[in-house]
Design an enzyme around this catalytic site. Structure first.
Site, PDB file in Angstrom:
ATOM      1  N   SER A  35       0.792  -1.234   0.000  1.00  0.00           N
ATOM      2  CA  SER A  35       0.000   0.000   0.000  1.00  0.00           C
ATOM      3  C   SER A  35       0.824   1.284   0.000  1.00  0.00           C
ATOM      4  O   SER A  35       0.334   2.317  -0.433  1.00  0.00           O
ATOM      5  CB  SER A  35      -0.940   0.005   1.207  1.00  0.00           C
ATOM      6  OG  SER A  35      -0.197  -0.099   2.407  1.00  0.00           O
ATOM      7  N   ASP A 330      -2.762   8.484   7.858  1.00  0.00           N
ATOM      8  CA  ASP A 330      -4.003   7.821   8.260  1.00  0.00           C
ATOM      9  C   ASP A 330      -3.792   6.737   9.318  1.00  0.00           C
ATOM     10  O   ASP A 330      -4.664   5.932   9.547  1.00  0.00           O
ATOM     11  CB  ASP A 330      -4.705   7.223   7.030  1.00  0.00           C
ATOM     12  CG  ASP A 330      -3.857   6.158   6.330  1.00  0.00           C
ATOM     13  OD1 ASP A 330      -2.759   5.845   6.827  1.00  0.00           O
ATOM     14  OD2 ASP A 330      -4.300   5.638   5.290  1.00  0.00           O
ATOM     15  N   HIS A 333      -0.039   4.973   6.824  1.00  0.00           N
ATOM     16  CA  HIS A 333       0.720   5.506   5.697  1.00  0.00           C
ATOM     17  C   HIS A 333       1.158   6.933   5.987  1.00  0.00           C
ATOM     18  O   HIS A 333       0.532   7.646   6.755  1.00  0.00           O
ATOM     19  CB  HIS A 333      -0.150   5.452   4.446  1.00  0.00           C
ATOM     20  CG  HIS A 333      -0.714   4.077   4.222  1.00  0.00           C
ATOM     21  ND1 HIS A 333      -1.956   3.702   4.674  1.00  0.00           N
ATOM     22  CD2 HIS A 333      -0.164   2.984   3.650  1.00  0.00           C
ATOM     23  CE1 HIS A 333      -2.166   2.436   4.371  1.00  0.00           C
ATOM     24  NE2 HIS A 333      -1.101   1.960   3.764  1.00  0.00           N
TER      25      HIS A 333
END
Ligand SMILES: *[C@@H]1O[C@H](CO)[C@@H](O)[C@H](O)[C@H]1NC(C)=O
Ligand SMILES: *[C@@H]1O[C@H](CO)[C@@H](O)[C@H](O)[C@H]1NC(C)=O
Ligand SMILES: *[C@@H]1O[C@H](CO)[C@@H](O)[C@H](O)[C@H]1NC(C)=O
Ligand SMILES: *[C@@H]1O[C@H](CO)[C@@H](O)[C@H](O)[C@H]1NC(C)=O
Ligand SMILES: *[C@@H]1O[C@H](CO)[C@@H](O)[C@H](O)[C@H]1NC(C)=O
Length: 361
Positions: A35, A330, A333
């Site tokens: 991610s 968040d 990340h």
């Protein structure tokens, strides 16, 4: 299920060496990972395979700083590979699962949640209680193999450092992150998690320099009843970082082997851990208020501003005014500002061995 990486491993491979002042030295870039560098594959794959899955990073305020709208990147703006692409005059990479016909200048295979060990291992051993996307390192490498004929004339010699990938930059990022994450989340002890390290490293076919983050607001919140002695002086969790340091040492051995084996290639180990440590040791220098160093910019309350019932992207969950004054976007990340800082450290040092620019002169 949003995934919560806290260990990162990054490796660049390139055939390019020797002096060159040409900033356009790399003609293409291919990236594998999870991610932290996903530019949309997770959203595409999840929509196809698990249409009922609710995801939040396809909604504002994701993308608020740079693109102005969500792009599938899990940040407020660009991710590290975007800054690397910009540096070499390459277009920002697109998600491979878009099936964009023009991949001649590169494409991004990374998918959120990707593991180093194939996913059926986790399901077979009941380590996860939910369905995983089939997106491991091997699967991504398979996608690359499938795409090769459309990038390269496969009838021509294209092995070693000859052929049409000779001016490509390959990026292997973040494998191992989700593997350890799943194992910790399965309630395994530090010793048990440790016992998976050799297997994970073995599966990181190309070896990686290692970074960990027992400092993520997500982990800190989920482990919020830890005792004082469980934290280091910057407020990060000690056991997670210990396993990662062990992982590091195993990987360092693997690096030596790889460098001997692929003597014609340039292997760059890029470090994700030390940039974060550097910032957390002295947040003020980076424009981050000390009290915010371990808090997320975008989140719904709590000590670390990470709340599983109010995640970034959920309706009404606010972002901070200035993401560049935060480390975590968040809870998992990083903010664009941090991604830029990390990318600069890979390009020019000190966070890569050798820095990318040293390889091309
Ligand atoms: C891309 O191609 C693959 C394989 O043909 C297909 O399964 C997938 O649905 C395509 N993706 C999109 C976004 O159309
Ligand atoms: C994942 O994909 C690979 C390659 O397409 C396939 O060989 C493998 O069986 C798949 N695994 C699972 C668990 O679906
Ligand atoms: C691919 O390479 C072969 C051998 O060099 C050459 O004969 C052929 O014309 C090339 N094909 C294309 C589409 O470039
Ligand atoms: C809190 O501590 C208890 C007792 O040590 C433990 O069983 C529990 O899993 C912990 N909870 C979290 C969220 O870590
Ligand atoms: C977490 O979010 C829920 C849902 O919005 C809210 O009720 C709760 O008060 C929040 N928790 C904290 C610690 O702010």
């Amino acid at each position: 299920m949003e995934l919560m990486p806290f260990v990162l491993s990054v490796l660049f491979l390139s055939c390019v060496h020797g002096a060159s002042s040409d900033s356009r030295y790399f003609t293409s870039m291919f990236t594998l990972g999870d991610s932290h560098i996903d530019v949309g594959n997770f959203l595409i794959m999840a929509a196809q395979v698990m249409p009922a899955l609710t995801v939040w990073h396809d909604k504002p305020p994701y993308g608020m700083t740079f693109f102005g709208h969500p792009t599938g990147r899990v940040s407020d703006g660009r991710v590290t590979i975007d800054f690397i692409a910009e540096e070499f005059g390459l277009p920002l990479l697109r998600a491979s699962l878009l099936n964009n016909s023009d991949v001649s200048r590169g494409v991004d295979f990374a998918v959120g949640g990707a593991t180093a060990i194939d996913v059926d291992f986790y399901e077979r051993n009941n380590l996860v209680q939910f369905k995983l996307l089939n997106n491991s390192l091997n699967v991504q490498l398979g996608w690359f193999e499938e795409l090769k004929p459309s990038i390269c004339n496969t009838t021509q010699v294209n092995t070693g450092c000859r052929g049409c990938f000779s001016k490509s930059l390959f990026f292997v990022g973040e494998f191992g992150v989700n593997d350890y994450n799943f194992i910790w989340m399965a309630g395994k002890s530090e010793d048990e998690v440790r016992s998976y390290v050799p297997r994970v490293v073995k599966n990181i076919a190309m070896g990686v320099e290692q970074y960990t983050n027992g400092c993520s607001p997500t982990m800190l919140t989920l482990r919020s009843n830890s005792s004082k002695t469980d934290y280091d002086h910057t407020g990060c969790l000690l056991d997670i970082n210990r396993v990662a340091r062990y992982h590091n040492s195993v990987l360092r051995v693997a690096l030596g082997v790889l460098r001997r084996k692929y003597a014609h290639a340039r292997i760059i180990f890029a470090d994700f851990y030390n940039p974060i440590v550097t910032i957390l040791e002295n947040p003020g220098r980076f424009g981050v208020v000390g009290a915010d160093a371990l808090r997320t910019c975008c989140g719904g309350g709590g000590v670390y501003n990470w709340n599983i019932s109010a995640l970034c992207g959920m309706p009404g969950v606010p972002a901070c005014k200035d993401p560049s004054a935060f480390v975590s976007w968040d809870g998992v990340h990083y903010t664009e500002a941090i991604n830029r800082y990390i990318a600069q450290g890979w390009l020019h040092g000190p966070f890569a061995d050798p820095p990318i620019h040293n390889v091309i002169g």
